[in-house]
Each structure stands twice: as C-alpha cells, then as structure tokens.
Design a protein around this motif. Structure first.
Motif, mmCIF file in Angstrom:
data_model
loop_
_atom_site.group_PDB
_atom_site.id
_atom_site.type_symbol
_atom_site.label_atom_id
_atom_site.label_comp_id
_atom_site.label_asym_id
_atom_site.label_seq_id
_atom_site.Cartn_x
_atom_site.Cartn_y
_atom_site.Cartn_z
ATOM 1 N N ARG A 163 1.035 -1.318 -0.118
ATOM 2 C CA ARG A 163 -0.061 0.106 -0.115
ATOM 3 C C ARG A 163 0.875 1.079 -0.065
ATOM 4 N NH1 ARG A 163 -5.759 -0.488 3.110
ATOM 5 N NH2 ARG A 163 -6.466 -2.315 2.682
ATOM 6 N N GLY A 187 -10.825 5.160 -3.292
ATOM 7 C CA GLY A 187 -10.295 5.399 -2.074
ATOM 8 C C GLY A 187 -9.369 6.639 -1.897
ATOM 9 N N THR A 210 -1.902 1.878 8.159
ATOM 10 C CA THR A 210 -2.355 2.699 6.817
ATOM 11 C C THR A 210 -2.473 4.154 7.258
ATOM 12 O OG1 THR A 210 -4.545 1.894 7.048
ATOM 13 C CG2 THR A 210 -3.211 0.708 5.633
ATOM 14 N N ASP A 231 -5.466 4.966 1.890
ATOM 15 C CA ASP A 231 -5.618 3.328 0.892
ATOM 16 C C ASP A 231 -4.390 3.037 0.109
ATOM 17 O OD1 ASP A 231 -8.553 2.829 1.827
ATOM 18 O OD2 ASP A 231 -8.830 4.537 0.984
#
Length: 413
Positions: A126, A149, A230, A243
């Motif tokens: 990510r 996202g 995240t 995201d």
C-alpha cells in the motif's frame, strides 16, 4: 600524469568526464569514473512510468557507451574516501589515487529512515515510491489495480530530488483517474512539510491554486514522524489515513560520504555554492545532487553547474583563481495533466516568475502558465538528455539565469 577521479556516472558525473576529456590533454591527464551499475537511468522518466506514458526501455541505457573514449570506467562500490591520502577505497579492496576528486553520487530515497515505512509490512503493498526504477514499475501495477479510496501523495522532508515531481504526480494522478472514469471515487491528498505547494511565494500560489482547482486537498506543514499501519502520523500527532500512499522518502547522499567524514547529517557534501569546491578541501568538488547548495536537486541544476564548473576547473588545475560563479540556476517543466505543463525558471536570488523562455515574448515556452508547448518541451528533453546533454555537446541555453522575458508581479493592495 595527473589524475582526475569522478565518483558516480549519473547525470553530473557523465557530463563532467565527457566534457573534460575533450578539454584536458590525454598525455597529461588520466580521467576515471567509478560507477557500480552497468545501466544508466533517465530519472525524469520515472514520473511517467506509473501512468504507462514511458516504457522501461525509454528510461534505461547501458552505461559504457555513454562514457566517451579515453575515460577509464571502473565498475565498483566506494567504501570511503581517504582524503588525507588522496585515495578512494573500493569495497573489493582496490584503491584509486587522485589529484582531484569529483563526488557526483547524488542522493537516494531512504524509506528505512521513517518508522513504519519499511517495517510495517505495507511497502510495495500500500506504500509506494516513484523515485526509483523498481518503485515506479511497482506503482504502475498498483495504480492499475486501484479502484477508489484515498490516495495520499506525501513528501517526508526536504531537500528532495526534483522538488516539483510530487506535485506533478498529483496532477497526473488526477488526469489518470479522470480518464479511467473513477475520479469521483478517488480522494487525492497532498501532504507536504512545506507551508504551501512550493518553496517560493509566487510559484506556490500558482501551484496551490492548481491543486484547489483539481480538488486535491493540501495538508501543509506536515512533517511525518512515523507510519502506523495505513496512517501517516506527524510529529504534532496529526493523522492522515490512506488506502494508497505514494511517498517521497527522506533523500540522503551516499553512506560512504558519511564514512569519509565529508558530509552533513544528510550525507551531502558542504561546498562553496558558487564553485562547488568542498569546504575544508582544496582538491575535492561535489556536483549534482551530492552537494548541499541551496537550490533544487534537479537535472537542470546539474547541467548549469557543470557548465560553470568545467571552465573553473581548467583555471583551478592551471593554478589560477576560479572566475566562474554558479548562481543556482534551475528550470523545471511541471507536468499538469491533459497534455499540458508549466515551466519555472529561477536561481538563488530570484523566485519563479511569469513570462516567456528563453526568448522574451517569443518563448516558445511559457513561464508559470499551463501550455501544451511546455508539455512537448518536457517530452523532447528525453532525446536531448541521451543525445546532447550526456555526451557533453553544447546546448544553446545560458548557464546563468536571465531576467529577460520575466514579469515581476505588481504587489496587491
């Protein structure tokens, strides 16, 4: 026989050896360049790889053919510089003597310097970078899979290579998602340690308004301390969930610079900003991104600084004072998406201003103005890089910044 040793066969190092080989007598000077890679990368092309605009073949070339005949190319990794003995020590035990040394090993992204960037299990899952060849290719695959996202474009700290590149990525991402028809499903955030979009007021205002127009949210004065899963967390405990994170990690000079006692806290070599002579040394120079001069770490800076350095070095090696003075000149095309770009042109003392470049009124390039001609200029530079800049052929642009064609905005009441 006098020895000139250049460490690093990137943009600055390649230009130096190619230009000086034609200016220094081969029977009097041995010129060598040390480089660990047999592949030369066109780093401005990394920006386009994630969007499929360039192929890998367009941004890579073998190193050896780029170095002019008469220059000794030494493949190897530098362990340290023994400045007291005028030697560069390689990791395989070889020692290379020099009379003059040019450090041109640039800077590299260091994701290991931010807690959670590498050790949180999100790297290349990510969290991605595009300041490396492998990172840009991995990001291309991630963008292709991304269906919506929050995408955060993030700068860890400055200075960084090509400081406008993160802005360009944000603009190109906006255009990319619009072309895919999913822009309404993507929240774009631009997180920067700077107080605005850029370091200079006029350009910052212009670029900031472009972010606003594209509905790209700006998180200014955001200095990331760590990444928790995240979520980006700043030193003042602000949080930015994501995201997909496209980050510019801390940029640092080579570790051997630190081991040699030649660098600052970022492994950048302190130099005289006008001559590139390393402070405290009379036989070491640092060029390109490897030094600490207060201007952009960009290919144009390397080009203009090398132009000044070449004549200075010839004077210096002949025992005369260096008469050239680099003014910090930089110019950068700023891709804004949809086949348009801006151009900024500035130096140590003058910020980017509107106008035309390089010819007043005629241009053809427009300063601080989105135009298709600027976009085509940026694309054309790739050919110039391989065929003119690196070989050391003359480019009809002055090394020093000119005020010709620039308009100084009237202060607002």
């Amino acid at each position: 026989m006098r020895r000139l040793l250049v460490v690093g066969a990137g943009t600055a190092g390649t230009m130096v050896v190619n230009k000086l080989r034609h200016r220094l007598a081969p029977d009097q000077w041995l010129i060598s360049v040390v480089e660990p890679s047999d592949t030369h990368f066109y780093q401005p092309g990394y920006l386009f790889l994630p969007f499929g605009a360039y192929t890998p073949e367009q941004v890579t070339r073998p190193t050896r053919p780029l170095i002019t005949d008469g220059v000794d190319l030494v493949y190897g990794e530098v362990d340290r510089v023994a400045a007291d003995r005028n030697r560069v020590l390689l990791t395989d035990g070889r020692e290379l003597p020099y009379d003059y040394l040019v450090i041109a090993t640039g800077v590299t992204p260091r994701p290991d310097q931010t807690p959670g960037m590498l050790d949180g299990g999100q790297w290349r899952e990510r969290i991605f970078d595009f300041y490396t060849y492998d990172g840009a290719l991995a990001l291309a695959r991630a963008l292709d899979r991304f269906e919506g996202g929050r995408l955060v474009v993030h700068i860890t700290d400055v200075p960084i290579k090509c400081p406008v590149a993160p802005l360009e990525f944000a603009f190109l991402a906006d255009a990319y998602f619009r072309r895919r028809g999913i822009r309404d499903r993507v929240e774009l955030v631009y997180a920067t340690p700077l107080p605005g979009a850029f370091t200079k007021p006029v350009a910052s205002a212009r670029l900031g308004s472009m972010l606003d127009d594209r509905k790209i949210a700006v998180e200014a004065d955001f200095l990331a301390e760590r990444i928790d899963g995240t979520t980006l967390v700043s030193y003042d405990e602000r949080e930015i969930p994501f995201d997909l994170l496209v980050t510019v990690p801390l940029n640092m000079g080579a570790d051997y610079v630190a081991r040699s006692g030649l660098g600052n806290e970022l492994n950048l070599v302190p130099v005289d900003r006008h001559t590139m002579l390393a402070k405290g040394h009379d036989d070491i120079f640092a060029l390109g991104d490897a030094n600490d001069i207060p201007t952009s770490k960009a290919g144009s800076v390397a080009h203009f600084a090398v132009e000044v350095f070449i004549d200075n070095f010839l004077e210096y090696a002949a025992g005369r004072p260096m008469t050239g003075s680099f003014d910090g000149h930089a110019n950068c095309f700023v891709e804004s998406g949809d086949g348009r770009a801006l151009l900024i042109d500035f130096n140590y003392d003058t910020e980017p201003l509107p106008g035309s470049y390089p010819v007043p009124t005629l241009g053809p390039f427009r300063l601080l103005d989105e135009a298709a001609v600027n976009h085509w200029g940026k694309l054309a530079f790739r050919w110039m890089y391989w065929h003119v800049l690196l070989p050391g052929r003359p480019i009809p642009l002055p090394a020093h910044m000119s005020m010709a064609g620039k308009n100084i905005p009237t202060p607002q009441e």
